[in-house]
Enzyme design. Structure first.
Site, PDB file in Angstrom:
ATOM      1  N   GLY A  41      42.196  33.440  42.749  1.00 50.72           N
ATOM      2  CA  GLY A  41      42.135  34.780  42.158  1.00 50.72           C
ATOM      3  C   GLY A  41      41.290  35.798  42.896  1.00 50.72           C
ATOM      4  O   GLY A  41      41.530  36.999  42.801  1.00 50.72           O
ATOM      5  N   ASP A 100      35.061  34.737  32.466  1.00 53.94           N
ATOM      6  CA  ASP A 100      35.726  34.616  31.168  1.00 53.94           C
ATOM      7  C   ASP A 100      34.840  33.745  30.272  1.00 53.94           C
ATOM      8  O   ASP A 100      33.835  34.233  29.760  1.00 53.94           O
ATOM      9  CB  ASP A 100      37.124  34.035  31.420  1.00 53.94           C
ATOM     10  CG  ASP A 100      37.997  33.991  30.196  1.00 53.94           C
ATOM     11  OD1 ASP A 100      37.902  34.889  29.341  1.00 53.94           O
ATOM     12  OD2 ASP A 100      38.811  33.053  30.080  1.00 53.94           O
ATOM     13  N   LYS A 128      34.567  39.535  30.889  1.00 47.07           N
ATOM     14  CA  LYS A 128      35.086  39.519  29.507  1.00 47.07           C
ATOM     15  C   LYS A 128      34.012  38.890  28.636  1.00 47.07           C
ATOM     16  O   LYS A 128      34.101  37.717  28.272  1.00 47.07           O
ATOM     17  CB  LYS A 128      36.324  38.612  29.449  1.00 47.07           C
ATOM     18  CG  LYS A 128      37.663  39.267  29.556  1.00 47.07           C
ATOM     19  CD  LYS A 128      38.732  38.275  29.087  1.00 47.07           C
ATOM     20  CE  LYS A 128      39.829  38.104  30.086  1.00 47.07           C
ATOM     21  NZ  LYS A 128      40.811  37.071  29.702  1.00 47.07           N
ATOM     22  N   PHE A 149      44.476  39.200  28.272  1.00 45.55           N
ATOM     23  CA  PHE A 149      44.772  38.485  29.507  1.00 45.55           C
ATOM     24  C   PHE A 149      45.282  39.482  30.532  1.00 45.55           C
ATOM     25  O   PHE A 149      46.203  40.251  30.262  1.00 45.55           O
ATOM     26  CB  PHE A 149      45.797  37.373  29.263  1.00 45.55           C
ATOM     27  CG  PHE A 149      45.818  36.384  30.386  1.00 45.55           C
ATOM     28  CD1 PHE A 149      44.915  35.326  30.406  1.00 45.55           C
ATOM     29  CD2 PHE A 149      46.712  36.529  31.438  1.00 45.55           C
ATOM     30  CE1 PHE A 149      44.903  34.422  31.466  1.00 45.55           C
ATOM     31  CE2 PHE A 149      46.704  35.627  32.505  1.00 45.55           C
ATOM     32  CZ  PHE A 149      45.801  34.567  32.508  1.00 45.55           C
ATOM     33  N   VAL A 150      44.676  39.488  31.701  1.00 43.74           N
ATOM     34  CA  VAL A 150      45.015  40.493  32.708  1.00 43.74           C
ATOM     35  C   VAL A 150      45.519  39.860  33.999  1.00 43.74           C
ATOM     36  O   VAL A 150      45.179  38.723  34.329  1.00 43.74           O
ATOM     37  CB  VAL A 150      43.793  41.395  33.026  1.00 43.74           C
ATOM     38  CG1 VAL A 150      43.457  42.292  31.843  1.00 43.74           C
ATOM     39  CG2 VAL A 150      42.578  40.564  33.424  1.00 43.74           C
ATOM     40  N   ASP A 156      46.420  36.082  38.426  1.00 45.41           N
ATOM     41  CA  ASP A 156      47.794  35.655  38.166  1.00 45.41           C
ATOM     42  C   ASP A 156      48.028  35.241  36.726  1.00 45.41           C
ATOM     43  O   ASP A 156      47.094  34.998  35.955  1.00 45.41           O
ATOM     44  CB  ASP A 156      48.120  34.429  39.026  1.00 45.41           C
ATOM     45  CG  ASP A 156      47.454  33.164  38.481  1.00 45.41           C
ATOM     46  OD1 ASP A 156      46.223  33.191  38.257  1.00 45.41           O
ATOM     47  OD2 ASP A 156      48.152  32.164  38.247  1.00 45.41           O
ATOM     48  N   ARG A 162      49.980  38.406  41.376  1.00 44.86           N
ATOM     49  CA  ARG A 162      48.734  38.571  42.147  1.00 44.86           C
ATOM     50  C   ARG A 162      48.761  39.807  43.027  1.00 44.86           C
ATOM     51  O   ARG A 162      47.726  40.385  43.325  1.00 44.86           O
ATOM     52  CB  ARG A 162      48.499  37.347  43.041  1.00 44.86           C
ATOM     53  CG  ARG A 162      48.192  36.067  42.288  1.00 44.86           C
ATOM     54  CD  ARG A 162      47.617  35.038  43.260  1.00 44.86           C
ATOM     55  NE  ARG A 162      47.626  33.685  42.726  1.00 44.86           N
ATOM     56  CZ  ARG A 162      46.702  33.172  41.922  1.00 44.86           C
ATOM     57  NH1 ARG A 162      45.687  33.906  41.542  1.00 44.86           N
ATOM     58  NH2 ARG A 162      46.782  31.922  41.512  1.00 44.86           N
TER      59      ARG A 162
HETATM   60  P1  IMP Z   1      36.158  30.778  33.060  1.00 43.03           P
HETATM   61  O1  IMP Z   1      35.717  29.472  33.656  1.00 43.03           O
HETATM   62  O2  IMP Z   1      36.676  30.634  31.667  1.00 43.03           O
HETATM   63  O3  IMP Z   1      35.118  31.872  33.180  1.00 43.03           O
HETATM   64  O4  IMP Z   1      37.468  31.218  33.807  1.00 43.03           O
HETATM   65  C1  IMP Z   1      37.486  31.505  35.089  1.00 43.03           C
HETATM   66  C2  IMP Z   1      38.876  31.553  35.659  1.00 43.03           C
HETATM   67  O5  IMP Z   1      39.923  31.649  34.690  1.00 43.03           O
HETATM   68  C3  IMP Z   1      38.970  32.834  36.442  1.00 43.03           C
HETATM   69  O6  IMP Z   1      38.439  32.675  37.732  1.00 43.03           O
HETATM   70  C4  IMP Z   1      40.450  33.089  36.452  1.00 43.03           C
HETATM   71  O7  IMP Z   1      41.043  32.385  37.514  1.00 43.03           O
HETATM   72  C5  IMP Z   1      40.923  32.535  35.130  1.00 43.03           C
HETATM   73  N1  IMP Z   1      41.084  33.625  34.151  1.00 43.03           N
HETATM   74  C6  IMP Z   1      40.299  33.913  33.096  1.00 43.03           C
HETATM   75  N2  IMP Z   1      40.744  34.993  32.415  1.00 43.03           N
HETATM   76  C7  IMP Z   1      41.840  35.417  33.090  1.00 43.03           C
HETATM   77  C8  IMP Z   1      42.754  36.525  32.903  1.00 43.03           C
HETATM   78  O8  IMP Z   1      42.653  37.362  31.979  1.00 43.03           O
HETATM   79  N3  IMP Z   1      43.745  36.618  33.831  1.00 43.03           N
HETATM   80  C9  IMP Z   1      43.903  35.750  34.861  1.00 43.03           C
HETATM   81  N4  IMP Z   1      43.073  34.721  35.075  1.00 43.03           N
HETATM   82  C10 IMP Z   1      42.059  34.549  34.193  1.00 43.03           C
HETATM   83 MG    MG Z   2      39.693  31.888  39.324  1.00 40.49          MG
END
Ligand code: IMP
Ligand code: MG
Length: 174
Positions: A41, A100, A128, A149-150, A156, A162
């Site tokens: 990402g 996230d 977020k 969700f973005v 992606d 992407r």
């Molecule tokens: P976390 O470990 O929950 O903070 O998530 C991290 C990973 O989840 C990010 O690096 C993204 O690859 C994916 N992710 C989280 N939210 C989104 C979203 O809204 N769109 C796309 N990918 C997301």
């Molecule tokens: Mg990621």
């Protein structure tokens, strides 16, 4: 099924403007030995960040897996590509697309400190905060967003979208 919003949540121009001030914030915090991008990402964001940074950091990538094709973060995070990198005594700037739940980046920073990194800072394009489960904050972030969700600018859904130049929300198809 899902579709991409017609209008961007954050436009290409808004991203470009924010990159300038974000670059200055990062530069004001000092120099880094290594910029560690989180695949996949962050691939576009890393390119935009390093070009606004002074100093001459090494650029490397780690692959973090946990997400699959769902819009829910799973609990397990696995990293690939850390073992052939040296972190001992290094000032590391982690660059990722979005913070996230925070599980990925809290686990990654912990891992780098375990490997002897002197300092670990976190830079994400999007934050977020309402989704946070791990106790972690970004040192630098581009935009704080609501819980939607973005996709786009590297992010992606099921490996698609992407290449969109702005950030768009994913909506249920009616
Ligand atoms: P976390 O470990 O929950 O903070 O998530 C991290 C990973 O989840 C990010 O690096 C993204 O690859 C994916 N992710 C989280 N939210 C989104 C979203 O809204 N769109 C796309 N990918 C997301
Ligand atoms: Mg990621």
């Amino acid at each position: 099924m899902y579709k991409v919003s017609e209008k961007p949540l954050i436009s290409k121009d808004e991203i470009e403007n924010r990159l300038e001030s974000l670059g200055s914030e990062i530069n004001a915090s000092g120099e880094y030995d290594i910029v560690l991008g989180v695949l996949t990402g962050a691939f576009i964001f890393v390119a935009d960040i390093v070009r606004r940074q002074v100093g001459n950091p090494r650029v490397a990538f780690v692959k973090a897996s946990s997400y699959g094709n769902s819009t829910q973060s799973s609990k397990q995070v696995v990293f690939q590509g850390l073992d052939n990198l040296q972190f001992e005594g290094m000032r590391v700037l982690i660059v990722d697309d979005i913070l996230d739940t925070g599980r990925t980046l809290s686990k990654l920073s912990e891992e780098l400190l375990k490997r002897g990194a002197e300092d670990v800072k976190i830079c994400v394009l999007l934050d977020k905060p309402s989704r946070r489960e791990a106790a972690i904050e970004a040192d630098f972030f581009g935009f704080s967003i609501e819980n939607s969700f973005v996709v786009g600018y590297g992010l992606d859904y099921a490996e698609k979208y992407r290449a969109l130049d702005g950030i768009f929300t994913l909506e249920a198809k009616t």
